[in-house]
Scaffold this motif. Structure first.
Motif, PDB file in Angstrom:
ATOM      1  N   ILE A  92       0.851  -1.187   0.000  1.00 48.48           N
ATOM      2  CA  ILE A  92       0.000   0.000   0.000  1.00 48.48           C
ATOM      3  C   ILE A  92       0.889   1.240   0.000  1.00 48.48           C
ATOM      4  O   ILE A  92       1.840   1.329   0.786  1.00 48.48           O
ATOM      5  CB  ILE A  92      -0.901   0.011   1.247  1.00 48.48           C
ATOM      6  N   ALA A  93       0.562   2.193  -0.874  1.00 49.61           N
ATOM      7  CA  ALA A  93       1.328   3.438  -0.928  1.00 49.61           C
ATOM      8  C   ALA A  93       0.406   4.584  -1.317  1.00 49.61           C
ATOM      9  O   ALA A  93      -0.564   4.402  -2.056  1.00 49.61           O
ATOM     10  CB  ALA A  93       2.467   3.332  -1.942  1.00 49.61           C
ATOM     11  N   ASP A  94       0.733   5.754  -0.811  1.00 50.04           N
ATOM     12  CA  ASP A  94       0.029   6.964  -1.214  1.00 50.04           C
ATOM     13  C   ASP A  94       0.937   7.754  -2.138  1.00 50.04           C
ATOM     14  O   ASP A  94       1.965   8.279  -1.716  1.00 50.04           O
ATOM     15  CB  ASP A  94      -0.370   7.787   0.013  1.00 50.04           C
ATOM     16  N   PHE A  95       0.565   7.776  -3.419  1.00 41.16           N
ATOM     17  CA  PHE A  95       1.285   8.546  -4.417  1.00 41.16           C
ATOM     18  C   PHE A  95       0.784   9.990  -4.334  1.00 41.16           C
ATOM     19  O   PHE A  95      -0.198  10.258  -3.643  1.00 41.16           O
ATOM     20  CB  PHE A  95       1.045   7.939  -5.800  1.00 41.16           C
ATOM     21  N   PRO A  96       1.433  10.925  -5.031  1.00 35.66           N
ATOM     22  CA  PRO A  96       1.005  12.329  -4.894  1.00 35.66           C
ATOM     23  C   PRO A  96      -0.473  12.580  -5.174  1.00 35.66           C
ATOM     24  O   PRO A  96      -1.106  13.374  -4.512  1.00 35.66           O
ATOM     25  CB  PRO A  96       1.884  13.062  -5.916  1.00 35.66           C
ATOM     26  N   ASN A  97      -1.052  11.878  -6.152  1.00 43.00           N
ATOM     27  CA  ASN A  97      -2.439  12.154  -6.540  1.00 43.00           C
ATOM     28  C   ASN A  97      -3.403  11.006  -6.315  1.00 43.00           C
ATOM     29  O   ASN A  97      -4.583  11.131  -6.639  1.00 43.00           O
ATOM     30  CB  ASN A  97      -2.498  12.547  -8.021  1.00 43.00           C
ATOM     31  N   TYR A  98      -2.914   9.864  -5.826  1.00 46.45           N
ATOM     32  CA  TYR A  98      -3.819   8.726  -5.678  1.00 46.45           C
ATOM     33  C   TYR A  98      -3.282   7.713  -4.673  1.00 46.45           C
ATOM     34  O   TYR A  98      -2.114   7.724  -4.306  1.00 46.45           O
ATOM     35  CB  TYR A  98      -4.092   8.051  -7.028  1.00 46.45           C
ATOM     36  N   HIS A  99      -4.183   6.820  -4.258  1.00 40.11           N
ATOM     37  CA  HIS A  99      -3.874   5.744  -3.317  1.00 40.11           C
ATOM     38  C   HIS A  99      -3.679   4.463  -4.131  1.00 40.11           C
ATOM     39  O   HIS A  99      -4.457   4.179  -5.052  1.00 40.11           O
ATOM     40  CB  HIS A  99      -5.044   5.581  -2.340  1.00 40.11           C
ATOM     41  N   TYR A 100      -2.654   3.675  -3.812  1.00 44.05           N
ATOM     42  CA  TYR A 100      -2.276   2.511  -4.601  1.00 44.05           C
ATOM     43  C   TYR A 100      -2.157   1.268  -3.731  1.00 44.05           C
ATOM     44  O   TYR A 100      -1.611   1.336  -2.626  1.00 44.05           O
ATOM     45  CB  TYR A 100      -0.928   2.795  -5.275  1.00 44.05           C
ATOM     46  N   THR A 101      -2.674   0.142  -4.238  1.00 43.48           N
ATOM     47  CA  THR A 101      -2.447  -1.151  -3.588  1.00 43.48           C
ATOM     48  C   THR A 101      -2.049  -2.163  -4.658  1.00 43.48           C
ATOM     49  O   THR A 101      -2.433  -2.044  -5.829  1.00 43.48           O
ATOM     50  CB  THR A 101      -3.691  -1.695  -2.843  1.00 43.48           C
ATOM     51  N   THR A 114      -6.722   4.516  -6.684  1.00 48.28           N
ATOM     52  CA  THR A 114      -7.964   5.243  -6.438  1.00 48.28           C
ATOM     53  C   THR A 114      -7.672   6.730  -6.259  1.00 48.28           C
ATOM     54  O   THR A 114      -6.772   7.106  -5.504  1.00 48.28           O
ATOM     55  CB  THR A 114      -8.662   4.709  -5.168  1.00 48.28           C
ATOM     56  N   VAL A 115      -8.431   7.547  -6.969  1.00 43.69           N
ATOM     57  CA  VAL A 115      -8.399   8.991  -6.787  1.00 43.69           C
ATOM     58  C   VAL A 115      -9.850   9.437  -6.641  1.00 43.69           C
ATOM     59  O   VAL A 115     -10.695   9.128  -7.488  1.00 43.69           O
ATOM     60  CB  VAL A 115      -7.680   9.735  -7.937  1.00 43.69           C
ATOM     61  N   ALA A 116     -10.136  10.094  -5.523  1.00 44.03           N
ATOM     62  CA  ALA A 116     -11.505  10.521  -5.212  1.00 44.03           C
ATOM     63  C   ALA A 116     -12.442   9.317  -5.349  1.00 44.03           C
ATOM     64  O   ALA A 116     -12.254   8.316  -4.669  1.00 44.03           O
ATOM     65  CB  ALA A 116     -11.916  11.697  -6.083  1.00 44.03           C
ATOM     66  N   ASP A 117     -13.410   9.394  -6.271  1.00 43.06           N
ATOM     67  CA  ASP A 117     -14.394   8.320  -6.416  1.00 43.06           C
ATOM     68  C   ASP A 117     -14.110   7.402  -7.605  1.00 43.06           C
ATOM     69  O   ASP A 117     -14.960   6.611  -7.998  1.00 43.06           O
ATOM     70  CB  ASP A 117     -15.796   8.922  -6.554  1.00 43.06           C
ATOM     71  N   ILE A 118     -12.906   7.502  -8.188  1.00 40.02           N
ATOM     72  CA  ILE A 118     -12.581   6.705  -9.373  1.00 40.02           C
ATOM     73  C   ILE A 118     -11.502   5.682  -9.033  1.00 40.02           C
ATOM     74  O   ILE A 118     -10.452   6.019  -8.488  1.00 40.02           O
ATOM     75  CB  ILE A 118     -12.116   7.608 -10.534  1.00 40.02           C
ATOM     76  N   THR A 119     -11.773   4.433  -9.376  1.00 43.43           N
ATOM     77  CA  THR A 119     -10.838   3.343  -9.123  1.00 43.43           C
ATOM     78  C   THR A 119     -10.403   2.723 -10.443  1.00 43.43           C
ATOM     79  O   THR A 119     -11.240   2.363 -11.280  1.00 43.43           O
ATOM     80  CB  THR A 119     -11.488   2.269  -8.230  1.00 43.43           C
ATOM     81  N   PHE A 120      -9.096   2.615 -10.623  1.00 43.57           N
ATOM     82  CA  PHE A 120      -8.482   2.002 -11.797  1.00 43.57           C
ATOM     83  C   PHE A 120      -7.861   0.683 -11.357  1.00 43.57           C
ATOM     84  O   PHE A 120      -7.161   0.625 -10.350  1.00 43.57           O
ATOM     85  CB  PHE A 120      -7.408   2.945 -12.355  1.00 43.57           C
ATOM     86  N   LYS A 121      -8.136  -0.382 -12.114  1.00 45.67           N
ATOM     87  CA  LYS A 121      -7.620  -1.691 -11.751  1.00 45.67           C
ATOM     88  C   LYS A 121      -6.862  -2.273 -12.943  1.00 45.67           C
ATOM     89  O   LYS A 121      -7.365  -2.254 -14.067  1.00 45.67           O
ATOM     90  CB  LYS A 121      -8.780  -2.607 -11.362  1.00 45.67           C
ATOM     91  N   ARG A 122      -5.641  -2.753 -12.671  1.00 43.22           N
ATOM     92  CA  ARG A 122      -4.832  -3.415 -13.690  1.00 43.22           C
ATOM     93  C   ARG A 122      -4.530  -4.832 -13.196  1.00 43.22           C
ATOM     94  O   ARG A 122      -4.052  -5.017 -12.083  1.00 43.22           O
ATOM     95  CB  ARG A 122      -3.526  -2.680 -13.942  1.00 43.22           C
ATOM     96  N   ILE A 123      -4.812  -5.820 -14.051  1.00 42.01           N
ATOM     97  CA  ILE A 123      -4.531  -7.204 -13.720  1.00 42.01           C
ATOM     98  C   ILE A 123      -3.482  -7.709 -14.706  1.00 42.01           C
ATOM     99  O   ILE A 123      -3.646  -7.566 -15.925  1.00 42.01           O
ATOM    100  CB  ILE A 123      -5.798  -8.069 -13.802  1.00 42.01           C
ATOM    101  N   SER A 124      -2.405  -8.262 -14.167  1.00 44.55           N
ATOM    102  CA  SER A 124      -1.319  -8.793 -14.987  1.00 44.55           C
ATOM    103  C   SER A 124      -1.108 -10.258 -14.657  1.00 44.55           C
ATOM    104  O   SER A 124      -1.215 -10.662 -13.493  1.00 44.55           O
ATOM    105  CB  SER A 124      -0.020  -8.015 -14.715  1.00 44.55           C
ATOM    106  N   LYS A 125      -0.811 -11.038 -15.682  1.00 40.30           N
ATOM    107  CA  LYS A 125      -0.569 -12.474 -15.479  1.00 40.30           C
ATOM    108  C   LYS A 125       0.926 -12.730 -15.346  1.00 40.30           C
ATOM    109  O   LYS A 125       1.749 -12.067 -15.988  1.00 40.30           O
ATOM    110  CB  LYS A 125      -1.160 -13.289 -16.621  1.00 40.30           C
ATOM    111  N   LYS A 126       1.264 -13.700 -14.529  1.00 37.04           N
ATOM    112  CA  LYS A 126       2.666 -14.025 -14.298  1.00 37.04           C
ATOM    113  C   LYS A 126       3.230 -14.774 -15.494  1.00 37.04           C
ATOM    114  O   LYS A 126       2.649 -15.737 -15.971  1.00 37.04           O
ATOM    115  CB  LYS A 126       2.818 -14.853 -13.024  1.00 37.04           C
TER     116      LYS A 126
END
Length: 128
Positions: A92-101, A114-126
């Motif tokens: 978990i980290a707080d970047f300058p403009n958003y929260h990251y997990t 996540t920034v405000a009410d918007i959540t971006f999700k990236r899924i990567s395969k190993k």
């Protein structure tokens, strides 16, 4: 669970809305959409080297230690300081403009920003 490995982006959710909320220009958003980003992670206990390799050869690498302030860089080249925490297997980290997990689920790297009410999700395969 170890994060060590090489992962290829296979799916993104809410990319456009998230990038717009961050204030990225339209042409940058268009250019980055559906990039097959490769993420390489080397973990040695609480020390991480986290690299993202973009098409065209651009690589962004951040090195950090869990619980210690580390200097990092955004994709846009901005440097900032952050403390990465580990809770319930997630980074978990707080970047300058958003929260990251980030977490590992099976053979997937799941990153949520996540920034405000918007959540971006990236899924990567190993890959390895």
């Amino acid at each position: 669970m170890s994060f060590t490995g090489k992962y290829e982006m296979e799916n993104e959710e809410n990319y456009d809305n998230f990038m717009k909320r961050l204030g990225l220009p339209h042409d940058t958003i268009e250019k980055g959409r559906n990039f097959k980003i490769i993420t390489e992670i080397a973990q040695n206990n609480d020390e991480f080297t986290w690299s993202q390799i973009y098409p065209g050869g651009h690589t962004l690498t951040n090195t950090f230690v869990i619980g210690k302030e580390s200097e990092m860089e955004t994709v846009g080249g901005k440097k900032f300081k952050a403390i990465v925490r580990k809770e319930n297997g997630k980074l978990i980290a707080d970047f300058p403009n958003y929260h990251y997990t980030a977490e590992i689920a099976g053979d997937k790297l799941i990153e949520v920003s996540t920034v405000a009410d918007i959540t971006f999700k990236r899924i990567s395969k190993k890959l390895s």
